[in-house]
Design a protein around this motif. Structure first.
Motif, PDB file in Angstrom:
ATOM      1  N   UNK A 102       0.717  -1.287   0.224  1.00 42.86           N
ATOM      2  CA  UNK A 102      -0.103  -0.001  -0.022  1.00 42.86           C
ATOM      3  C   UNK A 102       0.897   1.174   0.027  1.00 42.86           C
ATOM      4  N   UNK A 103       0.265   2.149  -0.644  1.00 41.87           N
ATOM      5  CA  UNK A 103       1.113   3.651  -0.407  1.00 41.87           C
ATOM      6  C   UNK A 103       0.844   4.184   0.936  1.00 41.87           C
ATOM      7  N   UNK A 104       1.553   5.170   0.981  1.00 52.62           N
ATOM      8  CA  UNK A 104       1.282   5.868   2.688  1.00 52.62           C
ATOM      9  C   UNK A 104      -0.037   6.264   2.812  1.00 52.62           C
ATOM     10  N   UNK A 105      -0.577   6.863   1.705  1.00 52.90           N
ATOM     11  CA  UNK A 105      -2.002   7.360   2.056  1.00 52.90           C
ATOM     12  C   UNK A 105      -2.946   6.184   2.283  1.00 52.90           C
ATOM     13  N   UNK A 106      -2.633   5.162   1.329  1.00 50.80           N
ATOM     14  CA  UNK A 106      -3.684   3.893   1.775  1.00 50.80           C
ATOM     15  C   UNK A 106      -3.433   3.237   3.108  1.00 50.80           C
ATOM     16  N   UNK A 107      -2.000   3.147   3.471  1.00 53.12           N
ATOM     17  CA  UNK A 107      -1.944   2.708   4.860  1.00 53.12           C
ATOM     18  C   UNK A 107      -2.527   3.420   5.907  1.00 53.12           C
ATOM     19  N   UNK A 108      -2.706   4.931   5.732  1.00 54.39           N
ATOM     20  CA  UNK A 108      -3.296   5.537   6.734  1.00 54.39           C
ATOM     21  C   UNK A 108      -4.709   5.305   7.068  1.00 54.39           C
ATOM     22  N   UNK A 109      -5.349   4.924   6.009  1.00 53.51           N
ATOM     23  CA  UNK A 109      -6.626   4.562   6.025  1.00 53.51           C
ATOM     24  C   UNK A 109      -7.122   3.123   6.468  1.00 53.51           C
ATOM     25  N   UNK A 110      -6.099   2.447   6.736  1.00 56.62           N
ATOM     26  CA  UNK A 110      -6.287   0.899   7.216  1.00 56.62           C
ATOM     27  C   UNK A 110      -6.686   0.916   8.824  1.00 56.62           C
ATOM     28  N   UNK A 111      -7.178  -0.287   9.073  1.00 58.81           N
ATOM     29  CA  UNK A 111      -7.674  -0.474  10.494  1.00 58.81           C
ATOM     30  C   UNK A 111      -6.273  -0.575  11.350  1.00 58.81           C
ATOM     31  N   UNK A 112      -5.341  -1.448  10.925  1.00 57.52           N
ATOM     32  CA  UNK A 112      -4.492  -1.841  11.758  1.00 57.52           C
ATOM     33  C   UNK A 112      -3.545  -0.650  11.819  1.00 57.52           C
ATOM     34  N   UNK A 113      -3.460   0.475  11.078  1.00 57.83           N
ATOM     35  CA  UNK A 113      -2.574   1.494  11.317  1.00 57.83           C
ATOM     36  C   UNK A 113      -3.284   2.596  12.377  1.00 57.83           C
ATOM     37  N   UNK A 114      -4.593   2.514  12.394  1.00 58.97           N
ATOM     38  CA  UNK A 114      -5.204   3.301  13.445  1.00 58.97           C
ATOM     39  C   UNK A 114      -4.569   3.160  14.939  1.00 58.97           C
ATOM     40  N   UNK A 115      -4.447   4.227  15.742  1.00 55.20           N
ATOM     41  CA  UNK A 115      -3.888   4.040  17.070  1.00 55.20           C
ATOM     42  C   UNK A 115      -4.762   3.024  17.897  1.00 55.20           C
ATOM     43  N   UNK A 116      -3.950   2.430  18.976  1.00 49.52           N
ATOM     44  CA  UNK A 116      -4.899   1.529  19.709  1.00 49.52           C
ATOM     45  C   UNK A 116      -6.403   1.819  20.230  1.00 49.52           C
ATOM     46  N   UNK A 117      -6.176   3.265  20.824  1.00 46.97           N
ATOM     47  CA  UNK A 117      -7.550   3.662  21.247  1.00 46.97           C
ATOM     48  C   UNK A 117      -8.728   3.916  20.289  1.00 46.97           C
ATOM     49  N   UNK A 118      -8.356   4.125  19.202  1.00 45.42           N
ATOM     50  CA  UNK A 118      -9.325   4.066  17.906  1.00 45.42           C
ATOM     51  C   UNK A 118      -9.866   2.822  17.485  1.00 45.42           C
ATOM     52  N   UNK A 119      -8.893   1.848  17.338  1.00 44.31           N
ATOM     53  CA  UNK A 119      -9.404   0.432  17.314  1.00 44.31           C
ATOM     54  C   UNK A 119     -10.186  -0.104  18.180  1.00 44.31           C
ATOM     55  N   UNK A 120      -9.951   0.172  19.749  1.00 49.40           N
ATOM     56  CA  UNK A 120     -10.767  -0.050  20.444  1.00 49.40           C
ATOM     57  C   UNK A 120     -12.139   0.496  20.483  1.00 49.40           C
ATOM     58  N   UNK A 121     -12.262   1.633  20.101  1.00 49.66           N
ATOM     59  CA  UNK A 121     -13.484   2.369  19.942  1.00 49.66           C
ATOM     60  C   UNK A 121     -14.274   1.892  18.829  1.00 49.66           C
ATOM     61  N   UNK A 122     -13.572   1.284  17.781  1.00 50.63           N
ATOM     62  CA  UNK A 122     -14.324   1.032  16.421  1.00 50.63           C
ATOM     63  C   UNK A 122     -14.822  -0.397  16.877  1.00 50.63           C
ATOM     64  N   UNK A 123     -14.087  -1.179  17.591  1.00 50.15           N
ATOM     65  CA  UNK A 123     -14.560  -2.769  17.830  1.00 50.15           C
ATOM     66  C   UNK A 123     -15.630  -2.524  18.895  1.00 50.15           C
ATOM     67  N   UNK A 124     -15.575  -1.890  19.994  1.00 51.45           N
ATOM     68  CA  UNK A 124     -16.593  -1.547  20.866  1.00 51.45           C
ATOM     69  C   UNK A 124     -17.937  -1.178  20.544  1.00 51.45           C
ATOM     70  N   UNK A 125     -17.795  -0.355  19.429  1.00 51.86           N
ATOM     71  CA  UNK A 125     -19.023   0.334  18.849  1.00 51.86           C
ATOM     72  C   UNK A 125     -20.054  -0.422  18.721  1.00 51.86           C
ATOM     73  N   UNK A 126     -19.964  -1.753  18.055  1.00 48.90           N
ATOM     74  CA  UNK A 126     -20.860  -2.711  17.614  1.00 48.90           C
ATOM     75  C   UNK A 126     -21.621  -2.949  18.802  1.00 48.90           C
ATOM     76  N   UNK A 127     -21.132  -3.674  19.660  1.00 51.37           N
ATOM     77  CA  UNK A 127     -22.204  -4.122  20.854  1.00 51.37           C
ATOM     78  C   UNK A 127     -22.689  -3.204  21.677  1.00 51.37           C
TER      79      UNK A 127
END
Length: 373
Positions: free
Chosen positions: A93-118
Motif C-alpha cells: 500500500x501507498x502511505x496514504x492508503x496505509x493511513x486508511x487501514x484499520x491496523x494503522x489506527x492508534x490503539x484507542x481508535x481500534x478499541x472504539x471501533x470494535x466496541x462500537x458494535x455491541x
C-alpha cells in the motif's frame, strides 16, 4: 394445547428481528470507523456468497450475503471478516492508503471501533425501553409484603404480611420490582433476606422456590420465587430524563442476568439445554410477532442485549476477543505476535462454530416432543 404461529410468521419475525439488529451492530463499527478515518471495504449483512450489492463513492461494497446469521464490516488492511491483518497486502500500500487501514489506527481508535458494535446494540435497547417508559410510565410499589402465593417459601421462612424487604444477599431493595432481578435467576438457591418489621431489623434465610413457568406457546423457564406479592402498586408517569435513566438500569439488569445465567451453566447449576440458538430465536420471534408489535419490539430489545453480551465475550473472532487483545497490547505496549493472533483467531473461530452447531442441535432436540419432557 400450546398455540404455534405459522411458518410464514416465524420466518417473517426472524427476518424482521435479526436483519435490523445486525445492521445496527455493524453500523456502530462502520460509523465509528469512518469517524476515525478508517476505510470500510465491505459492509455485509450475512456471510458467504454475495447475493447482490452495490459499491458507493467511498469504495465500500454494501451487500447481502447468502447465510443470514450475522454480518460484518471489513476494513481496509483486513485479511477477512475477523479483522486479521493482511500483512502481504499491507506491504504494497501507498502511505496514504496505509493511513486508511484499520491496523494503522492508534490503539484507542481500534478499541472504539470494535466496541462500537455491541454498545450500539445496548444503546438500541436503551432507546426502546426509554420509549416504553415514556409511553407507559413505571410501576411504583414499595417492597412491602402484601400477599403470599399458595407455595411461599418466604412465609415458611418467617416473613409476614407487612414486612418491608430492605435487601437480598446484601443488595439494597428500593422498590418491589427490584426483587425480581435478585430472585428470578436463582431457582433453588437459599438467599439472605433483610426485612424491616415495625422498625426492627431481621435477616432470614429463604430457600427460593424453583418454579417452572410456561407461556401460552408451551415454552418453559425455570425461575426463582419468594412467593410474595406487593401490598400496593401504581403506575407513575416519567419524563424523558427519568425514562432514559430507568431504561439504562433495565438494560444493565438484563446484562447482569445473562452473566449469571452463563456462570450457572458453567458451574452446572443450570442445564446446557437452556442455551438457545438461531432456530429457537426464530421460534420465539414468530411467537412474539403473533402477540403484536409491542411484544415483538420488546423482544427485539432483549435480543439486542443478548447480541451485545455474546459479542463482548473474550473469545477470539468475536468483538470481545479483539478487545482482549487490545488490553494485552496496552499492557505489553506492543501487539501480540502475528503467529499468536492467527492461532487464537483460528481457535476462537472453531469454538464459535462448534458452539453454533451445539446450540442448533440443542434447538432441534428441544422442539421434538421427547425434548419437551
Amino acid at each position: 394445547m400450546p398455540h404455534t404461529p405459522s411458518l410464514l410468521i416465524t420466518i417473517v419475525g426472524f427476518i424482521l428481528l435479526l436483519g435490523p439488529l445486525v445492521v445496527i451492530h455493524e453500523l456502530g463499527h462502520y460509523w465509528v470507523g469512518r469517524w476515525c478515518g478508517v476505510k470500510a471495504e465491505a459492509f455485509s449483512v450475512g456471510f458467504g456468497r454475495e447475493l447482490f450489492g452495490r459499491t458507493d463513492r467511498r469504495g465500500t461494497r454494501w451487500k447481502l450475503s447468502a447465510i443470514p446469521l450475522g454480518g460484518y464490516v471489513q476494513f481496509a488492511g483486513d485479511m477477512d471478516p475477523t479483522s486479521r491483518p493482511d500483512d502481504a497486502k499491507f506491504a504494497h500500500l501507498t502511505p496514504a492508503e496505509r493511513a486508511e487501514t484499520f491496523n494503522a489506527a492508534p490503539l484507542w481508535q481500534r478499541t472504539l471501533i470494535v466496541a462500537a458494535g455491541p454498545f450500539t446494540n445496548l444503546l438500541f435497547a436503551v432507546l426502546i425501553f426509554a420509549a416504553f417508559n415514556l409511553a407507559f410510565g413505571k410501576i411504583v410499589s414499595p417492597p412491602v409484603v402484601g400477599h403470599f402465593a399458595e407455595q411461599a417459601p418466604a412465609r415458611e421462612a418467617g416473613i409476614r404480611v407487612g414486612d418491608r424487604i430492605v435487601a437480598i444477599d446484601g443488595t439494597r431493595v428500593e422498590q418491589f420490582p427490584d426483587i425480581v432481578a435478585l430472585v428470578v435467576p436463582y431457582p433453588g438457591r437459599t438467599v439472605s433476606v433483610a426485612i424491616d418489621r415495625g422498625g426492627r431489623q431481621l435477616i432470614l434465610s429463604v430457600p427460593l422456590l424453583a418454579h417452572v413457568e410456561r407461556d401460552k406457546f408451551g415454552n418453559e423457564s425455570r425461575i426463582g420465587r419468594l412467593g410474595i406479592s406487593p401490598a400496593q402498586a401504581r403506575i407513575a408517569p416519567l419524563g424523558p430524563g427519568e425514562a432514559v435513566t430507568l431504561a439504562g438500569r433495565q438494560t444493565w439488569s438484563i446484562m447482569r442476568m445473562l452473566v449469571v445465567g452463563v456462570q450457572q451453566i458453567v458451574t452446572g447449576e443450570r442445564s446446557v439445554k437452556e442455551l438457545g440458538g438461531p432456530i429457537k430465536t426464530a421460534k420465539y420471534s414468530g411467537e412474539q410477532l403473533s402477540l403484536g408489535w409491542l411484544s415483538f419490539v420488546s423482544f427485539a430489545a432483549f435480543i439486542s442485549i443478548n447480541l451485545a453480551f455474546i459479542n463482548l465475550l473474550p473469545i477470539p473472532a468475536l468483538d470481545g476477543g479483539h478487545l482482549a487483545f487490545y488490553a494485552a497490547e496496552a499492557i505489553r505496549r506492543r501487539p501480540l505476535g502475528a503467529r499468536s493472533q492467527n492461532w487464537a483467531f483460528r481457535t476462537g473461530l472453531a469454538f464459535v462454530l462448534a458452539l453454533m452447531l451445539f446450540v442448533t442441535l440443542n434447538d432441534l432436540v428441544s422442539l421434538l416432543p421427547m425434548g419437551r419432557g
